[in-house]
Design a protein around this motif. Structure first.
Motif, PDB file in Angstrom:
ATOM      1  N   VAL A 180       0.854  -1.200   0.000  1.00 42.36           N
ATOM      2  CA  VAL A 180       0.000   0.000   0.000  1.00 42.36           C
ATOM      3  C   VAL A 180       0.885   1.244   0.000  1.00 42.36           C
ATOM      4  O   VAL A 180       1.735   1.409   0.891  1.00 42.36           O
ATOM      5  CB  VAL A 180      -0.939   0.041   1.235  1.00 42.36           C
ATOM      6  N   VAL A 181       0.690   2.109  -1.015  1.00 42.13           N
ATOM      7  CA  VAL A 181       1.450   3.356  -1.077  1.00 42.13           C
ATOM      8  C   VAL A 181       0.472   4.516  -1.182  1.00 42.13           C
ATOM      9  O   VAL A 181      -0.523   4.427  -1.888  1.00 42.13           O
ATOM     10  CB  VAL A 181       2.462   3.325  -2.257  1.00 42.13           C
ATOM     11  N   THR A 182       0.723   5.574  -0.420  1.00 41.74           N
ATOM     12  CA  THR A 182      -0.144   6.749  -0.563  1.00 41.74           C
ATOM     13  C   THR A 182       0.572   7.849  -1.351  1.00 41.74           C
ATOM     14  O   THR A 182       1.751   8.120  -1.131  1.00 41.74           O
ATOM     15  CB  THR A 182      -0.634   7.307   0.799  1.00 41.74           C
ATOM     16  N   LEU A 183      -0.209   8.434  -2.271  1.00 39.23           N
ATOM     17  CA  LEU A 183       0.286   9.591  -3.027  1.00 39.23           C
ATOM     18  C   LEU A 183      -0.465  10.835  -2.565  1.00 39.23           C
ATOM     19  O   LEU A 183      -0.420  11.875  -3.202  1.00 39.23           O
ATOM     20  CB  LEU A 183       0.089   9.358  -4.530  1.00 39.23           C
ATOM     21  N   ALA A 184      -1.160  10.715  -1.437  1.00 36.63           N
ATOM     22  CA  ALA A 184      -1.919  11.851  -0.898  1.00 36.63           C
ATOM     23  C   ALA A 184      -1.082  12.621   0.115  1.00 36.63           C
ATOM     24  O   ALA A 184      -1.597  13.502   0.803  1.00 36.63           O
ATOM     25  CB  ALA A 184      -3.218  11.355  -0.269  1.00 36.63           C
ATOM     26  N   THR A 185       0.184  12.289   0.237  1.00 37.75           N
ATOM     27  CA  THR A 185       1.103  13.002   1.132  1.00 37.75           C
ATOM     28  C   THR A 185       2.093  13.786   0.256  1.00 37.75           C
ATOM     29  O   THR A 185       2.245  13.459  -0.926  1.00 37.75           O
ATOM     30  CB  THR A 185       1.895  11.987   1.989  1.00 37.75           C
ATOM     31  N   PRO A 186       2.789  14.796   0.817  1.00 32.05           N
ATOM     32  CA  PRO A 186       3.716  15.583  -0.010  1.00 32.05           C
ATOM     33  C   PRO A 186       4.770  14.705  -0.695  1.00 32.05           C
ATOM     34  O   PRO A 186       5.097  14.909  -1.858  1.00 32.05           O
ATOM     35  CB  PRO A 186       4.364  16.529   1.004  1.00 32.05           C
ATOM     36  N   VAL A 187       5.284  13.706   0.033  1.00 29.59           N
ATOM     37  CA  VAL A 187       6.215  12.740  -0.567  1.00 29.59           C
ATOM     38  C   VAL A 187       5.514  11.376  -0.522  1.00 29.59           C
ATOM     39  O   VAL A 187       4.913  11.033   0.504  1.00 29.59           O
ATOM     40  CB  VAL A 187       7.531  12.681   0.256  1.00 29.59           C
ATOM     41  N   PRO A 188       5.558  10.590  -1.633  1.00 30.37           N
ATOM     42  CA  PRO A 188       4.924   9.266  -1.611  1.00 30.37           C
ATOM     43  C   PRO A 188       5.410   8.456  -0.418  1.00 30.37           C
ATOM     44  O   PRO A 188       6.586   8.532  -0.047  1.00 30.37           O
ATOM     45  CB  PRO A 188       5.393   8.627  -2.924  1.00 30.37           C
ATOM     46  N   ARG A 189       4.507   7.687   0.168  1.00 28.03           N
ATOM     47  CA  ARG A 189       4.838   7.023   1.423  1.00 28.03           C
ATOM     48  C   ARG A 189       4.334   5.574   1.397  1.00 28.03           C
ATOM     49  O   ARG A 189       3.180   5.317   1.049  1.00 28.03           O
ATOM     50  CB  ARG A 189       4.153   7.820   2.544  1.00 28.03           C
ATOM     51  N   LEU A 190       5.211   4.668   1.786  1.00 30.97           N
ATOM     52  CA  LEU A 190       4.832   3.255   1.887  1.00 30.97           C
ATOM     53  C   LEU A 190       4.125   3.036   3.219  1.00 30.97           C
ATOM     54  O   LEU A 190       4.710   3.265   4.287  1.00 30.97           O
ATOM     55  CB  LEU A 190       6.078   2.372   1.816  1.00 30.97           C
ATOM     56  N   LEU A 191       2.851   2.583   3.162  1.00 34.00           N
ATOM     57  CA  LEU A 191       2.098   2.346   4.391  1.00 34.00           C
ATOM     58  C   LEU A 191       2.104   0.875   4.783  1.00 34.00           C
ATOM     59  O   LEU A 191       1.972   0.542   5.954  1.00 34.00           O
ATOM     60  CB  LEU A 191       0.652   2.817   4.231  1.00 34.00           C
TER      61      LEU A 191
END
Ligand code: AMP
Ligand code: MG
Length: 346
Positions: A180-191
């Motif tokens: 799961v990766v979010t692109l809704a943060t300033p830098v893409p983040r692995l959740l």
């Protein structure tokens, strides 16, 4: 409620589609784990997933699509980096989070303003989505807290009497849930780590942060970016401890512990293939030591086997955290309720 066992045939896939289209729940195979599916656009149908699983209401669901064109209706917009990820990894075991569109019910996003979407690679999954005629919200098809099911029998064990049907598509290929990766943060983040590795994501995205919850336990009071990662999870009934260190150190550690502390408990080792002959406990294996994909394929089945064999105390060999190993370690860590010790060298 009687739970139908459907087969991987045209007729049964159509039947699954009808049940889903009319607001029912069907557990379906995917290349990661079995999912408990409902019409993602029907809040009342999605609410039933939480009841069937006993899932906390604040834990959002992943929406599954069968054609990439379905994505744009579900999200506000699709930025370039999202397109690049989809191009590289879809269909496949990657979930992408973006700000959600107005058609996503609150039950799916658990009150967040984002939505997680995945385009699975397993043909049967896509045929079921097509038969339903709508995107499907589907978390793993286990009772909340239990290991995710990787075959129809495990799914039935957890869901019999709680849902309309289980469709048997055989054993899941990867055996752990999607990255799961979010692109809704300033830098893409692995959740959440999965079969698509951080190294592979970085090649496409350039930059990627790893959420603190991936390899550790969130501190009291810190809000989880991915609500699912804050819970003890994937747990067999036994108390599990991960023992870091060499095989020799592991053997010495469990020998000492079982004679001093756990004499009366039914103690097991969760170890790598071939190690059974040197470990002085009942052993359940979870793949080859140097092969994370065999470990991910076996881990949840092995955790269920420990229950079936009556384990009360489990000492687990520690997997590598490289590549797909990060996903294996992440799941095992939650199965162990974050209990990790290091075997001493003497
Ligand atoms: P499962 O469906 O059981 O694989 O769980 C889905 C995982 O994705 C959970 O860990 C959720 O917390 C996470 N997830 C789903 N949607 C979102 C979202 N919008 N934001 C953050 N995490 C999400
Ligand atoms: Mg789950």
């Amino acid at each position: 409620m009687e739970t139908l066992l459907l087969q991987n045939t045209k007729k049964d896939i159509l039947r699954a589609g009808e049940i889903l289209h009319s607001g029912g729940l069907v557990a379906i195979p995917t290349e990661t784990v079995y999912g408990l599916a409902a019409n993602a656009l029907d809040g009342a149908a999605v609410a039933k997933i939480f009841t069937a699983k006993g899932r906390p209401q604040d834990n959002p669901l992943i929406v599954h699509i069968s054609h990439i064109e379905q994505w744009s209706r579900l999200v506000e917009s699709i930025p370039e980096n999202a397109k690049a990820l989809a191009q590289a990894f879809w269909p496949g075991p990657l979930t992408i989070i973006l700000p959600k569109s107005g058609i996503i019910p609150d039950e799916v996003s658990a009150g967040l303003d984002t939505v997680a979407v995945r385009f699975p690679s397993m043909r049967t999954t896509r045929r079921i989505i097509d038969a339903a005629g709508v995107p499907l919200a589907a978390p793993s098809a286990n009772l909340s807290g239990s290991p995710s099911p990787t075959c129809a029998r495990h799914t039935m064990d957890d869901m019999r009497g709680r849902i309309d049907a289980v469709l048997d598509g055989g054993e899941c290929n990867f055996g752990v849930e999607s990255t799961v990766v979010t692109l809704a943060t300033p830098v893409p983040r692995l959740l959440r780590p999965g079969a698509v590795t951080p190294e592979e994501l970085r090649e496409v995205l350039g930059e990627l942060e790893i959420d603190d919850a991936v390899l550790g336990q969130l501190k009291e009071g810190v809000q989880a970016a991915s609500p699912g990662m804050k819970y003890k999870h994937y747990s067999p009934k036994a108390e599990v401890t991960i023992v870091k260190g060499s095989l020799d150190g592991f053997v010495r550690h469990v020998t000492r512990e079982t004679s001093e502390n756990d004499g009366g408990k039914n103690a097991f080792a969760l170890c790598f293939d071939g190690e059974e002959c040197v470990i002085p406990l009942h052993c359940v294996t979870y793949g080859k030591q140097d092969d994370s994909l065999t470990q991910s394929h076996r881990l949840f089945t092995a955790l269920r086997e420990l229950d079936e064999q009556g384990a009360e105390r489990v000492y687990a060999r520690c997997p590598s955290t490289e590549g797909v190993g990060m996903a294996v370690y992440n799941r095992l860590l939650r199965a162990a309720g974050f209990s990790v010790v290091t075997a001493s060298n003497e």
